[in-house]
Design a protein around this motif. Structure first.
Motif, PDB file in Angstrom:
ATOM      1  N   ASP A 369       0.819  -1.217   0.000  1.00  0.00           N
ATOM      2  CA  ASP A 369       0.000   0.000   0.000  1.00  0.00           C
ATOM      3  C   ASP A 369       0.845   1.255   0.000  1.00  0.00           C
ATOM      4  OD1 ASP A 369      -2.555  -1.428   0.309  1.00  0.00           O
ATOM      5  OD2 ASP A 369      -1.735  -1.980   2.270  1.00  0.00           O
ATOM      6  N   ALA A 370       2.060   1.157   0.525  1.00  0.00           N
ATOM      7  CA  ALA A 370       2.950   2.313   0.612  1.00  0.00           C
ATOM      8  C   ALA A 370       4.382   1.813   0.671  1.00  0.00           C
ATOM      9  CB  ALA A 370       2.630   3.157   1.851  1.00  0.00           C
ATOM     10  N   LYS A 405      -1.077   8.474  -5.471  1.00  0.00           N
ATOM     11  CA  LYS A 405      -1.730   9.192  -4.372  1.00  0.00           C
ATOM     12  C   LYS A 405      -0.775   9.302  -3.190  1.00  0.00           C
ATOM     13  CE  LYS A 405      -4.246   4.923  -3.234  1.00  0.00           C
ATOM     14  NZ  LYS A 405      -5.596   4.352  -3.063  1.00  0.00           N
ATOM     15  N   PRO A 406      -0.995  10.313  -2.338  1.00  0.00           N
ATOM     16  CA  PRO A 406      -0.035  10.582  -1.256  1.00  0.00           C
ATOM     17  C   PRO A 406       0.185   9.422  -0.298  1.00  0.00           C
ATOM     18  CG  PRO A 406      -1.529  12.444  -1.545  1.00  0.00           C
ATOM     19  CD  PRO A 406      -2.058  11.339  -2.406  1.00  0.00           C
ATOM     20  N   SER A 466       3.115  15.930   0.690  1.00  0.00           N
ATOM     21  CA  SER A 466       2.363  14.809   0.131  1.00  0.00           C
ATOM     22  C   SER A 466       3.005  13.518   0.631  1.00  0.00           C
ATOM     23  CB  SER A 466       2.411  14.879  -1.399  1.00  0.00           C
ATOM     24  OG  SER A 466       1.648  13.863  -1.986  1.00  0.00           O
ATOM     25  N   GLY A 467       2.249  12.692   1.336  1.00  0.00           N
ATOM     26  CA  GLY A 467       2.796  11.452   1.875  1.00  0.00           C
ATOM     27  C   GLY A 467       2.416  11.263   3.330  1.00  0.00           C
ATOM     28  N   ILE A 468       2.622  10.054   3.845  1.00  0.00           N
ATOM     29  CA  ILE A 468       2.391   9.749   5.256  1.00  0.00           C
ATOM     30  C   ILE A 468       3.639  10.143   6.036  1.00  0.00           C
ATOM     31  CG2 ILE A 468       1.983   7.910   6.933  1.00  0.00           C
ATOM     32  CD1 ILE A 468       0.573   6.344   4.713  1.00  0.00           C
ATOM     33  N   GLY A 525      -4.186  17.015  -3.520  1.00  0.00           N
ATOM     34  CA  GLY A 525      -3.144  17.086  -4.527  1.00  0.00           C
ATOM     35  C   GLY A 525      -2.011  18.005  -4.107  1.00  0.00           C
ATOM     36  N   PHE A 526      -0.953  18.026  -4.908  1.00  0.00           N
ATOM     37  CA  PHE A 526       0.229  18.855  -4.641  1.00  0.00           C
ATOM     38  C   PHE A 526       0.537  19.623  -5.913  1.00  0.00           C
ATOM     39  CE2 PHE A 526       4.655  19.950  -4.479  1.00  0.00           C
ATOM     40  CZ  PHE A 526       4.957  20.153  -3.142  1.00  0.00           C
TER      41      PHE A 526
END
Length: 624
Positions: A369-370, A405-406, A466-468, A525-526
């Motif tokens: 997932d990431a 996606k982030p 953008s991101g976890i 979004g970024f």
């Protein structure tokens, strides 16, 4: 002697004149076994025990509903195998039970054996005996062969994990987080600190490995399913997870499935078979990593063991996700099998990869997932060391190439355990071409205002990116030096109590709160709308369906105090109003009064807004 009950006695024979003379033992040689039926079936009780054994699948020590325990172990090269159930006092109290051959596995049922009983296996191979732990043990004596029968059941409190776009991770080493305290370094000690983590606005912890390991930090697993004894019991780990859930905090486990321990490897030459000292059934024919030999991937029994090493943390410990270490050292097909299986059985659990070099294919092809984005730390470090191209900042904060996606990117701009920890007594390390240090030390030291300002800027920029986002323990309080498992390098709670640490903690709490309350920061979004490489000022929009934010990062030492810096807002920002929601140089965080634009209703003029911009700062405006 541990009571086994009269029904079990009918299944055992005595081996006179052996070293087990006088003990209950049956030996079931593989060469003699015919299928699984090698025990006298004239007894109805014997049939009942075998029926229970036959109807209880799986490997390890499995408690059955009839008051006993089934033991099953994969040992395909052993001639025969025995289970030793340890007695309460001396070896004379031990029960030695022969195990039946099941075509690769050996199995036996022991009536009367319940949770808490200690056991180990003896494998016979080519005239030698090999005393071994259970590869599927859930808990073991670190310095011996003994394993504990564990009841994995737990009465879990209800919990709904944060959605992935809201996650803010706090990375923790169980031993080091409370290692300076008496009785610290355990699951229970960490559970007592959960409120501290919650108070900072983190809603997830990423535990560094908690399976039994032979190294220092947890990345040299001896077994894949046993908790590390120094940290605590499986029940105490379950209690820690439950405590986190009751506080609204998700738990993500770090699993190391690509190699075994280089030292104290409990799986090495497991059943006695070890041609050319290649490691035996779990390692034969496998390649090497810098940390230990890979597992024998492709052998289905080994691949199943690898999968169990992941699944156990979602099934028995109610984890909310997994971080998979060094997946580039594992076969792609196995990764796909694992992610597909775990997603199917545990929907909603986040699966995060660490792959070097970072590669979006871990998400798009392997099924994670990431993935960890290593470059966010290294590009930031290069920038701070003098390579001041603003494009590096844009790359660190934006949506990476190949990601859609982030939430597919996990970012640790200020460093994780690898970059902050040092096993070289603080000396220069060639792996990163410098010193392993907490971020504020990289920026000049916590006693310097400029270093603290830079730390505030980067933390807030990561939260707005953008991101976890993820922070390593101690980053939130300007911890200095480096971390390690030595007591004097464990988390120093003094830093969380002094005024400088509390300034940073207020910033972290405020930024984290804004993140969790803002859909745009998590899932939006970024879009870069301002790029001033000369002054090192970057502006970007984070926009979702219901919210738009404008983020300004001044990654330099210039500042504007008279509303005289014009920031481009982009075509979609024309005709809008702007209200400052966050300023990393706020006085309460260690900055100064009047540094930002608080209380002002700003309007766009000519495609720009004119604002105060403090040096080394991150500003966040709501677009109305």
């Amino acid at each position: 002697m541990i009571p086994l009950g009269p029904s079990w006695l009918g299944l055992l024979t005595k081996v006179e004149g052996s070293e087990y003379d006088g003990k209950l033992v049956t030996v079931v040689p593989k060469a003699v076994a015919t299928g699984v039926d090698v025990i006298d079936r004239t007894s109805a009780a014997a049939l009942t025990d075998e029926q229970i054994l036959d109807s209880t699948p799986g490997l390890g020590a499995i408690l059955d509903a009839e008051g006993g325990c089934v033991f099953r172990v994969w040992a395909p090269e052993a001639q025969y195998a025995e289970l030793v159930v340890l007695g309460p006092n001396t070896p004379d109290d031990d029960n030695v039970l022969g195990m039946r051959w099941e075509g690769g596995n050996f199995a036996v049922r022991a009536p009367g054996v319940r949770a808490g009983a200690k056991y180990y296996f003896i494998f016979h191979h080519n005239g030698e005996k090999f005393y071994r732990r259970d590869a599927r043990a859930r808990y073991t004596d670190f310095d011996g062969c003994a394993c504990y029968v564990v009841d994995p059941s737990y009465d879990w409190a209800p919990f709904e994990a944060p959605t992935w776009d809201k996650l803010i991770l706090y990375q923790v080493h169980v031993g080091a987080f409370t290692g300076r305290e008496e009785g610290g370094g355990t699951f229970n000690a960490l559970a007592a600190k959960v409120d501290y983590i919650k108070s900072l606005g983190f809603n997830a912890i990423q535990l560094m490995p908690v399976t039994e390991f032979g190294g220092l930090w947890g990345y040299n697993p001896r077994l894949l399913t046993s908790t590390h004894q120094a940290f605590g019991t499986p029940a105490e780990l379950q209690s820690l997870v439950d405590t986190c859930h009751k506080a609204g905090i998700a738990v993500i486990f770090d699993v190391v499935l690509n190699h075994g321990a280089a030292r104290l490897n409990s799986l090495w030459a497991y059943d006695g078979w070890n041609p050319n000292n290649g490691g035996g059934i779990y390692h034969h024919g496998a390649g090497k990593t810098p940390w230990g030999k890979k597992f024998a991937f492709g052998r289905w029994e080994v691949d199943d063991y690898i999968l169990e090493g992941a699944e156990i943390f979602l099934r028995d410990f109610n984890g909310d996700g997994l971080r998979f270490d060094s997946v580039h050292n594992m076969p792609w097909q196995l990764l796909q099998r694992m992610t597909w299986t775990l997603h199917d059985k545990y929907p909603g659990k986040i699966l995060i990869s660490e792959i070097t070099p970072e590669d979006s294919a871990a998400v798009s092809s392997a099924g994670f997932d990431a993935t960890w984005i290593h470059s966010t730390f290294f590009e930031t470090r290069k920038y701070m060391e003098g390579d001041r191209a603003l494009g590096k900042v844009q790359h660190v904060l934006g949506l990476g190439s190949g990601f859609s996606k982030p939430t597919q990117m996990l970012k640790y701009v200020m460093g994780c355990h690898d970059q902050i920890g040092c096993r070289n007594n603080g000396a220069f390390c060639h792996d990163i071409g410098g010193l392993h240090r907490y971020p504020v030390d990289h920026y000049g030291g916590r006693n310097k205002w400029g270093a603290r300002a830079i730390a505030r800027m980067w933390y807030a920029a990561m939260i707005a990116a953008s991101g976890i986002p993820m922070a390593f323990m101690g980053t939130e309080c300007h911890h200095d030096g480096w971390w390690h498992v030595e007591q004097n390098r464990c988390f120093n709670w003094w830093f969380a109590g002094d005024p400088l640490g509390q300034e940073m903690m207020r910033l972290v709490t405020s930024a984290n709160t804004l993140r969790t309350q803002s859909h745009a920061l998590g899932a939006g979004g970024f879009d870069t709308v301002h790029f001033d490489d000369h002054h090192k000022v970057l502006g970007f929009r984070r926009e979702s369906n219901d919210q738009t934010l404008l983020v300004i990062v001044n990654a330099g030492g210039n500042q504007w105090e008279n509303s005289d810096y014009g920031v481009g807002v982009g075509d979609r920002g024309i005709g809008r109003r702007y209200v400052e929601r966050f300023n990393s140089q706020d006085a309460s965080f260690g900055g100064w009064e009047g540094s930002g634009n608080a209380g002002r209703d700003l309007h766009e003029h000519g495609g720009r807004i004119y604002i105060n911009v403090p040096k080394w700062s991150t500003l966040i405006f709501e677009v109305l």
